[in-house]
Design a protein around this motif. Structure first.
Motif, mmCIF file in Angstrom:
data_model
loop_
_atom_site.group_PDB
_atom_site.id
_atom_site.type_symbol
_atom_site.label_atom_id
_atom_site.label_comp_id
_atom_site.label_asym_id
_atom_site.label_seq_id
_atom_site.Cartn_x
_atom_site.Cartn_y
_atom_site.Cartn_z
ATOM 1 N N CYS A 23 16.917 -9.458 4.805
ATOM 2 C CA CYS A 23 17.360 -8.218 4.169
ATOM 3 C C CYS A 23 16.355 -7.877 3.084
ATOM 4 N N ASP A 24 15.636 -6.803 3.319
ATOM 5 C CA ASP A 24 14.564 -6.428 2.410
ATOM 6 C C ASP A 24 15.032 -5.630 1.200
ATOM 7 N N TYR A 25 16.221 -5.073 1.271
ATOM 8 C CA TYR A 25 16.656 -4.157 0.218
ATOM 9 C C TYR A 25 17.785 -4.756 -0.607
ATOM 10 N N GLN A 26 17.500 -4.927 -1.897
ATOM 11 C CA GLN A 26 18.467 -5.455 -2.848
ATOM 12 C C GLN A 26 18.441 -4.588 -4.087
ATOM 13 N N ILE A 27 19.512 -4.681 -4.850
ATOM 14 C CA ILE A 27 19.603 -3.916 -6.091
ATOM 15 C C ILE A 27 20.328 -4.769 -7.125
ATOM 16 N N ALA A 28 19.957 -4.620 -8.379
ATOM 17 C CA ALA A 28 20.609 -5.350 -9.459
ATOM 18 C C ALA A 28 21.978 -4.750 -9.740
ATOM 19 N N ASP A 29 22.924 -5.579 -10.142
ATOM 20 C CA ASP A 29 24.288 -5.098 -10.379
ATOM 21 C C ASP A 29 24.403 -4.146 -11.561
ATOM 22 N N ASP A 30 23.394 -4.120 -12.436
ATOM 23 C CA ASP A 30 23.444 -3.176 -13.550
ATOM 24 C C ASP A 30 22.704 -1.865 -13.241
ATOM 25 N N SER A 31 22.168 -1.749 -12.028
ATOM 26 C CA SER A 31 21.559 -0.483 -11.597
ATOM 27 C C SER A 31 22.657 0.553 -11.406
ATOM 28 N N THR A 32 22.273 1.812 -11.469
ATOM 29 C CA THR A 32 23.277 2.874 -11.348
ATOM 30 C C THR A 32 23.476 3.288 -9.892
ATOM 31 N N VAL A 33 24.587 3.956 -9.660
ATOM 32 C CA VAL A 33 24.885 4.510 -8.346
ATOM 33 C C VAL A 33 23.777 5.474 -7.929
ATOM 34 N N ASP A 34 23.266 6.224 -8.879
ATOM 35 C CA ASP A 34 22.186 7.169 -8.609
ATOM 36 C C ASP A 34 20.939 6.437 -8.097
ATOM 37 N N GLN A 35 20.607 5.317 -8.704
ATOM 38 C CA GLN A 35 19.457 4.530 -8.250
ATOM 39 C C GLN A 35 19.689 3.982 -6.847
ATOM 40 N N ALA A 36 20.894 3.511 -6.585
ATOM 41 C CA ALA A 36 21.225 3.012 -5.243
ATOM 42 C C ALA A 36 21.112 4.126 -4.214
ATOM 43 N N ASN A 37 21.587 5.298 -4.566
ATOM 44 C CA ASN A 37 21.512 6.431 -3.655
ATOM 45 C C ASN A 37 20.061 6.787 -3.344
ATOM 46 N N ASP A 38 19.193 6.695 -4.332
ATOM 47 C CA ASP A 38 17.772 6.951 -4.104
ATOM 48 C C ASP A 38 17.199 5.969 -3.078
ATOM 49 N N ILE A 39 17.583 4.708 -3.178
ATOM 50 C CA ILE A 39 17.114 3.708 -2.214
ATOM 51 C C ILE A 39 17.681 4.002 -0.829
ATOM 52 N N PHE A 40 18.979 4.320 -0.767
ATOM 53 C CA PHE A 40 19.585 4.649 0.521
ATOM 54 C C PHE A 40 18.842 5.797 1.203
ATOM 55 N N GLN A 41 18.531 6.814 0.449
ATOM 56 C CA GLN A 41 17.855 7.976 1.025
ATOM 57 C C GLN A 41 16.402 7.679 1.382
ATOM 58 N N GLY A 42 15.695 6.994 0.503
ATOM 59 C CA GLY A 42 14.282 6.717 0.743
ATOM 60 C C GLY A 42 14.038 5.694 1.841
ATOM 61 N N ALA A 43 14.841 4.643 1.859
ATOM 62 C CA ALA A 43 14.640 3.567 2.832
ATOM 63 C C ALA A 43 15.428 3.772 4.128
ATOM 64 N N ARG A 44 16.360 4.701 4.086
ATOM 65 C CA ARG A 44 17.212 4.980 5.254
ATOM 66 C C ARG A 44 17.923 3.721 5.753
ATOM 67 N N VAL A 45 18.564 3.036 4.811
ATOM 68 C CA VAL A 45 19.361 1.857 5.133
ATOM 69 C C VAL A 45 20.825 2.168 4.881
ATOM 70 N N GLU A 46 21.703 1.373 5.458
ATOM 71 C CA GLU A 46 23.142 1.605 5.312
ATOM 72 C C GLU A 46 23.788 0.679 4.285
ATOM 73 N N PHE A 47 23.068 -0.371 3.864
ATOM 74 C CA PHE A 47 23.636 -1.293 2.878
ATOM 75 C C PHE A 47 22.535 -1.866 2.004
ATOM 76 N N LEU A 48 22.941 -2.300 0.815
ATOM 77 C CA LEU A 48 22.053 -2.984 -0.122
ATOM 78 C C LEU A 48 22.745 -4.248 -0.599
ATOM 79 N N LEU A 49 22.013 -5.333 -0.686
ATOM 80 C CA LEU A 49 22.562 -6.529 -1.300
ATOM 81 C C LEU A 49 22.518 -6.345 -2.801
ATOM 82 N N VAL A 50 23.554 -6.788 -3.476
ATOM 83 C CA VAL A 50 23.646 -6.659 -4.937
ATOM 84 C C VAL A 50 23.429 -8.046 -5.532
#
Length: 140
Positions: A23-50
């Motif tokens: 799983c190449d895409y992870q996000i820190a738990d203190d990141s914002t929903v907006d930052q996660a959404n940017d990753i979802f849109q840019g990477a075109r993935v359906e999930f991120l590990l936190v």
């Protein structure tokens, strides 16, 4: 001399390690929903590990799970991923039997399940589709 069957050599010995994927895409738990959404849109993935502040797996967030937060733009800029409702442990481990993991995923209605080591660090993910395919291809 006693020999023991090697995991992954036949259907009954398959483990999560035999079917997990990176799983190449992870996000820190203190990141914002907006930052996660940017990753979802840019990477075109359906999930991120936190991951938590120590780098350990804290859970998994999906694009669909963030949908309620994305409807209010001001909210996405201030809401941390840790404050959202997302999949949290327990997680799979690599030595867990694959058949047991598939059953657990079906019972919990999980499509993706993080796989962690004994210290809680992410090793990969197990998807329901991949588990089913590996089990179906295994010799009896």
């Amino acid at each position: 001399m006693t020999t023991h069957p090697q995991p992954g050599r036949h259907g009954r010995g398959l483990t999560v390690a035999d079917a997990m994927e990176p799983c190449d895409y992870q996000i820190a738990d203190d990141s914002t929903v907006d930052q996660a959404n940017d990753i979802f849109q840019g990477a075109r993935v359906e999930f991120l590990l936190v991951r938590d502040h120590n780098g350990r797996c804290e859970g998994l967030v999906t694009r669909a799970g963030l949908h309620p937060f994305l409807s209010r733009s001001w909210y996405t800029e201030r809401t941390a991923i840790s404050a959202t409702s997302h999949q949290r442990g327990p997680f799979a481990w690599p030595t867990m039997g694959l058949a047991l993991a598939a059953i657990s995923m079906r019972i919990r209605r999980l499509v993706v399940w993080p796989v962690v080591d004994e210290d809680g660090y992410t090793l990969g993910v197990l998807t329901a589709d991949r588990a089913t395919a590996v089990l179906a291809d295994a010799p009896a």
